[in-house]
Motif scaffolding. Structure first.
Motif, PDB file in Angstrom:
ATOM      1  N   ARG A   1      -1.384   2.166   1.758  1.00 47.96           N
ATOM      2  CA  ARG A   1      -0.755   0.930   2.214  1.00 47.96           C
ATOM      3  C   ARG A   1      -1.739  -0.237   2.156  1.00 47.96           C
ATOM      4  O   ARG A   1      -2.944  -0.027   2.230  1.00 47.96           O
ATOM      5  CB  ARG A   1      -0.251   1.102   3.648  1.00 47.96           C
ATOM      6  CG  ARG A   1       0.840   2.144   3.790  1.00 47.96           C
ATOM      7  CD  ARG A   1       1.391   2.198   5.199  1.00 47.96           C
ATOM      8  NE  ARG A   1       0.387   2.328   6.233  1.00 47.96           N
ATOM      9  CZ  ARG A   1      -0.097   3.481   6.684  1.00 47.96           C
ATOM     10  NH1 ARG A   1       0.335   4.602   6.190  1.00 47.96           N
ATOM     11  NH2 ARG A   1      -0.999   3.497   7.632  1.00 47.96           N
TER      12      ARG A   1
ATOM     13  N   LYS B   1       1.358  -1.692  -1.640  1.00 45.21           N
ATOM     14  CA  LYS B   1       1.653  -0.291  -1.361  1.00 45.21           C
ATOM     15  C   LYS B   1       1.618   0.459  -2.697  1.00 45.21           C
ATOM     16  O   LYS B   1       2.172   0.001  -3.693  1.00 45.21           O
ATOM     17  CB  LYS B   1       3.030  -0.164  -0.716  1.00 45.21           C
ATOM     18  CG  LYS B   1       3.362   1.216  -0.279  1.00 45.21           C
ATOM     19  CD  LYS B   1       4.687   1.246   0.454  1.00 45.21           C
ATOM     20  CE  LYS B   1       4.987   2.683   0.865  1.00 45.21           C
ATOM     21  NZ  LYS B   1       6.243   2.790   1.567  1.00 45.21           N
TER      22      LYS B   1
ATOM     23  N   SER C   1      -4.301  -2.857   3.068  1.00 44.55           N
ATOM     24  CA  SER C   1      -5.267  -2.840   4.158  1.00 44.55           C
ATOM     25  C   SER C   1      -6.620  -3.312   3.638  1.00 44.55           C
ATOM     26  O   SER C   1      -6.924  -3.167   2.457  1.00 44.55           O
ATOM     27  CB  SER C   1      -5.404  -1.423   4.715  1.00 44.55           C
ATOM     28  OG  SER C   1      -6.359  -1.363   5.741  1.00 44.55           O
TER      29      SER C   1
ATOM     30  N   ARG D   1      -9.333  -1.862   4.761  1.00 43.89           N
ATOM     31  CA  ARG D   1     -10.016  -0.562   4.636  1.00 43.89           C
ATOM     32  C   ARG D   1      -8.996   0.524   4.939  1.00 43.89           C
ATOM     33  O   ARG D   1      -8.401   0.532   6.006  1.00 43.89           O
ATOM     34  CB  ARG D   1     -11.172  -0.493   5.620  1.00 43.89           C
ATOM     35  CG  ARG D   1     -11.945   0.799   5.553  1.00 43.89           C
ATOM     36  CD  ARG D   1     -13.186   0.702   6.439  1.00 43.89           C
ATOM     37  NE  ARG D   1     -13.893   1.940   6.443  1.00 43.89           N
ATOM     38  CZ  ARG D   1     -14.173   2.641   7.529  1.00 43.89           C
ATOM     39  NH1 ARG D   1     -13.824   2.187   8.721  1.00 43.89           N
ATOM     40  NH2 ARG D   1     -14.828   3.766   7.448  1.00 43.89           N
ATOM     41  N   PHE D   2      -8.785   1.434   4.004  1.00 42.17           N
ATOM     42  CA  PHE D   2      -7.776   2.484   4.159  1.00 42.17           C
ATOM     43  C   PHE D   2      -8.424   3.832   3.884  1.00 42.17           C
ATOM     44  O   PHE D   2      -9.102   4.003   2.871  1.00 42.17           O
ATOM     45  CB  PHE D   2      -6.610   2.254   3.190  1.00 42.17           C
ATOM     46  CG  PHE D   2      -5.432   3.145   3.442  1.00 42.17           C
ATOM     47  CD1 PHE D   2      -4.451   2.767   4.332  1.00 42.17           C
ATOM     48  CD2 PHE D   2      -5.308   4.351   2.784  1.00 42.17           C
ATOM     49  CE1 PHE D   2      -3.350   3.580   4.569  1.00 42.17           C
ATOM     50  CE2 PHE D   2      -4.224   5.181   3.011  1.00 42.17           C
ATOM     51  CZ  PHE D   2      -3.233   4.792   3.913  1.00 42.17           C
TER      52      PHE D   2
ATOM     53  N   LYS E   1     -10.870   0.112  -0.307  1.00 42.11           N
ATOM     54  CA  LYS E   1     -10.989  -1.191   0.333  1.00 42.11           C
ATOM     55  C   LYS E   1     -10.204  -2.252  -0.427  1.00 42.11           C
ATOM     56  O   LYS E   1      -9.952  -2.115  -1.622  1.00 42.11           O
ATOM     57  CB  LYS E   1     -12.441  -1.592   0.507  1.00 42.11           C
ATOM     58  CG  LYS E   1     -13.241  -1.737  -0.760  1.00 42.11           C
ATOM     59  CD  LYS E   1     -14.686  -2.081  -0.426  1.00 42.11           C
ATOM     60  CE  LYS E   1     -15.472  -2.302  -1.698  1.00 42.11           C
ATOM     61  NZ  LYS E   1     -16.844  -2.649  -1.427  1.00 42.11           N
ATOM     62  N   ASP E   2      -9.816  -3.284   0.320  1.00 37.77           N
ATOM     63  CA  ASP E   2      -9.109  -4.447  -0.227  1.00 37.77           C
ATOM     64  C   ASP E   2      -7.839  -4.075  -0.988  1.00 37.77           C
ATOM     65  O   ASP E   2      -7.621  -4.528  -2.119  1.00 37.77           O
ATOM     66  CB  ASP E   2     -10.042  -5.274  -1.118  1.00 37.77           C
ATOM     67  CG  ASP E   2     -11.250  -5.780  -0.361  1.00 37.77           C
ATOM     68  OD1 ASP E   2     -11.101  -6.085   0.836  1.00 37.77           O
ATOM     69  OD2 ASP E   2     -12.339  -5.872  -0.967  1.00 37.77           O
TER      70      ASP E   2
END
Length: 123
Positions: A82, A61, A84, A86-87, A56-57
């Motif tokens: 990347r 990249k 985001s 949440r990724f 998160k947060d």
């Protein structure tokens, strides 16, 4: 002297605020719609184990490493990340008969820092 200490504390806080945060690690037998299928902490030989990491947060990249660890062996998978809020990203490992035991999946950042780990068993 107080000014220097204050500046050091501020600098440390700033550096930590950009660190990757692992929200969760979940393992199971598949991935569907970016979610784990058949969630479990116990598997058997022949299974293909998927581990999904939610970060998160993310501000920049970068990449993380999924390090699959069994005894003194490990297998690394580099995964791109990347920016985001949440990724989610994942990797998998197919388990063969010689791979029974207590496993760990370690999530490691691009500086080699261990962020979080998940333990599971292969019977």
């Amino acid at each position: 002297m107080r000014v220097i200490v204050s500046l050091l504390v501020l600098l440390m806080f700033s550096l930590n605020s950009f660190a990757l945060v692992v929200d969760s690690i979940v393992c199971g037998l598949g991935i569907k719609n970016r979610a784990i299928v058949s969630k479990s902490d116990e598997f058997k030989e022949g299974d293909r184990i998927y581990c999904l990491t939610t970060l998160k947060d993310i501000r920049d990249k970068t990449y993380i490493i999924h390090r699959w660890v069994l005894d003194d062996r490990h297998f690394d998978v580099r995964l791109s990340v990347r920016p985001s809020f949440r990724f989610r990203t994942w990797s998998y490992k197919t388990i063969y008969p010689s791979m029974r035991g207590v496993w760990k999946l370690e999530v490691i950042d691009n500086n080699g820092k261990l962020l979080k780990e998940k333990v599971f068993i292969v019977r």
